[in-house]
Write an enzyme that holds these catalytic residues in place. Sequence first.
Site, PDB file in Angstrom:
ATOM      1  N   GLU A 228     -11.354  21.563  -6.949  1.00 44.68           N
ATOM      2  CA  GLU A 228     -11.851  21.824  -8.294  1.00 44.68           C
ATOM      3  C   GLU A 228     -10.707  22.078  -9.251  1.00 44.68           C
ATOM      4  O   GLU A 228     -10.674  21.562 -10.364  1.00 44.68           O
ATOM      5  CB  GLU A 228     -12.798  23.037  -8.286  1.00 44.68           C
ATOM      6  CG  GLU A 228     -14.069  22.771  -7.544  1.00 44.68           C
ATOM      7  CD  GLU A 228     -15.099  23.886  -7.698  1.00 44.68           C
ATOM      8  OE1 GLU A 228     -16.102  23.825  -6.985  1.00 44.68           O
ATOM      9  OE2 GLU A 228     -14.892  24.788  -8.522  1.00 44.68           O
ATOM     10  N   GLU A 229      -9.741  22.873  -8.787  1.00 39.15           N
ATOM     11  CA  GLU A 229      -8.592  23.220  -9.620  1.00 39.15           C
ATOM     12  C   GLU A 229      -7.866  21.960 -10.068  1.00 39.15           C
ATOM     13  O   GLU A 229      -7.504  21.800 -11.225  1.00 39.15           O
ATOM     14  CB  GLU A 229      -7.672  24.084  -8.773  1.00 39.15           C
ATOM     15  CG  GLU A 229      -6.603  24.843  -9.484  1.00 39.15           C
ATOM     16  CD  GLU A 229      -5.806  25.664  -8.487  1.00 39.15           C
ATOM     17  OE1 GLU A 229      -6.443  26.459  -7.753  1.00 39.15           O
ATOM     18  OE2 GLU A 229      -4.578  25.505  -8.434  1.00 39.15           O
ATOM     19  N   ARG A 230      -7.662  21.043  -9.127  1.00 34.99           N
ATOM     20  CA  ARG A 230      -6.888  19.849  -9.449  1.00 34.99           C
ATOM     21  C   ARG A 230      -7.639  18.924 -10.380  1.00 34.99           C
ATOM     22  O   ARG A 230      -7.088  18.413 -11.344  1.00 34.99           O
ATOM     23  CB  ARG A 230      -6.492  19.113  -8.162  1.00 34.99           C
ATOM     24  CG  ARG A 230      -5.299  19.794  -7.562  1.00 34.99           C
ATOM     25  CD  ARG A 230      -5.088  19.592  -6.107  1.00 34.99           C
ATOM     26  NE  ARG A 230      -4.188  20.655  -5.645  1.00 34.99           N
ATOM     27  CZ  ARG A 230      -3.894  20.886  -4.396  1.00 34.99           C
ATOM     28  NH1 ARG A 230      -4.419  20.130  -3.452  1.00 34.99           N
ATOM     29  NH2 ARG A 230      -3.084  21.868  -4.072  1.00 34.99           N
TER      30      ARG A 230
END
Lengths: 525, 255
Positions: A383-385
């Site tokens: 998700e972060e990426r």
Amino acid sequence: MSLFLVLQIMPVIDVENLTDLEKAKMEVEQLKKEVKLERAVVSKCCTEFMEHVQGLVEEDTLVKGIAEDKNPFKELKGGCVWRMRRTEAVAVDMALLERTFRLHLTANRSLFKATAVCIKRQLSEKASSKIKDASSSEASDHILYSPEHFALKETLKKIVDQEINPHVDKWEEEGMFPAHKVFKILGNAGFLGVNKPVEYGGLGLDFSYSVAVAEELGNINCGGVPMAIGVQTDMATPALARFGSAELKREFLLPSIMGDKVACLGVSEVGAGSDVASIKTKAVRKGDELVINGGKMWTTSGTQADWMCLLANTSDGPPHKSKSLICLPMNSPGIHIARKIDKMGMRSSDTAEVFFDDVRVPCQNIIGQEGMGFTYQMLQFQEERLWGVANILTMMDKVIQETVGYTRQRKIFNMPVLYHQAVHFRLAELQTEVELLRSLLYRATGMYIKGQDVTKLASMAKLKAGRLAREVGDSCLQYWGGMGFTSDVLVSRFYRDARLMSIGAGADEVMLGIICKYMDTMPRK
Amino acid sequence: MLCTPILSTTHTHIFSLSQIRVKPDHSGVVTDGVKHSMNPFCEIAVEEAVKLKEKKLIKEVVAVSCGPTQVQETIRTALAMGADRGIHVEVSGKDYETLGPLQVSKIMAALAKKEEAQLVILGKQAIDDDCNQTGQMTAALLDWPQGTFASEVAIEGDKMKVVREIDGGLETIQISMPAVITADLRLNTPRYATLPNIMKAKKKKIANVKPADLGVDLTSRIQILSVNDPPQRQAGVKVETVDDLVAKLKETGRI
């Protein structure tokens, strides 16, 4: 006196002499009536289900692998209606076909076929008109976004234009932005918990909405503020939302979503960045407290944060099983903010080096299971990426557009800079790559919200985003000439800010390693 | 405690503040393809109405806008902020181009009577034409008291206390209901519509009304003769001393 009997004249059907064709026609008429009734019942069920689904707002959609039909917001786009209508159309279709076959085959087959086809066409027309109803005019062609996504983006754009962008230059100079103030405004409008559970103030939507928010935040004229917002929404809080206990969530997650508490993430250390497994910060159990010693580096919003999502060693054992995530209040005695780091870019985001000197925290502050910290952290990397990619894509678009605008009015050798073929061709190349990356982002997001593992695609997207941002920044800066080298323009800030993309949140080399693992090209033991 | 409907006009559906260009025939500005949005003062008016409803001082907020189909988006924004239902008064084509404060105030007066409203709140002026007339005209047509340039509004029983921003400072007046209020900048800060409210707004009703149904005649008493760009700003001249400045001013005939 004659008795008049009024007899109702009924058409006398001479049943014996009915031809097969006429019998068939009658049966078809009868079937049509039954089909109509059945469709009415199914439609009623559909509408009731849709209403029920639209009333449902309290489902936690965060845990992956959740059954699609249990996720209300996924269905809201009208996909549910469409699917139901299609199923209904097919089901009635089948019933009709089945029954016609039971009739005499000596009858006029083409009549049956014609009738069946007619009804089928009617049903499919109804179905396709429902598809058109389900998707509105502006959003009908978007591969990922529905009108709700666009409505969300519009409100966020207003906030960015009115509350954030007017102050960005000042914040860049001061080296900090007022996180509490900005997060409160965003929290009030519901943007800090888009994919967080509703019972803690979130909107309970799927990750595609987070991506929409990330894209819209790319309109901010710097990289630091969106980065800090991203930490708040998608780096420091996902594990807590998924695995934390109810008390922990009430104390830390709820105020973070409301915008009352600023969160930061404590993972990287002076001696451990890409090699997360080798962090040295220890949290030793003493009674029912944890005593923390060590330090953290590169902590975004570290000087302003109210709590930290800390990754520390809670046991001795294999490095991937010995770490836990801990909710650490930043006003605890023993925490020293050693310095605010002076950076080349992302200047409006304060980045801190933090030391822990016998800091005590209750053991209940461990998120989820002890020893699972490393795994939890890994889970949220996808998700972060993807979030980072969405964010920087909008910025790249903006920089390219501004470069077009500048080079159109700036003249060299008696014509606009833009008219030189090298310039407009290069910008076309850059824009092409931006669109390719955007397609990868939407594809990975689409797969992710269906519950699939997109680690490989997310890593590829982040790798490409970091490298493309450097190319875009470098090439566009060149076309701005001397003006690009000044602090008065967006392109120079983008050049500095975007450089971090290839370093932070997983360096390019780490991304390459992940991709090679999936390609099975790593050296075998 | 009053339980009465209030009308809040979002009539002003203005151009977004990007490139404005004058039409080639100088009859107006180009409106095709220009993004329209709600007048900022009207946003403040809607916010005040919703606040009054939240304080339970009024029963229902009705958002009204006059214009072509696009104004429905503006009404939806008002609904997403908390209005209960909308009324779209259809005015299009030539009528819309000549629609001015007099016509709008006639429409508002007719609607206020029809809906039996106790309070009409408008923005003090539209930022595209800066007329600052609609509120006042509406009050006159209805023969209602008016509190214009309101920076503070309080309902006390069947009277209203309004603090007005005037040239000399602030003026506090007490007027009886029903009344017309126009919102000034410092009345409140409009809220941002959250996604759940935007979705709820989709289910709220917007009624369609034609000016003829209200018995309103839209003919304009004003004819626009021409619209022109402001003159381009000329380059300035720098002088070294005050004497030079005075000499230069005398030279160009300014003094």
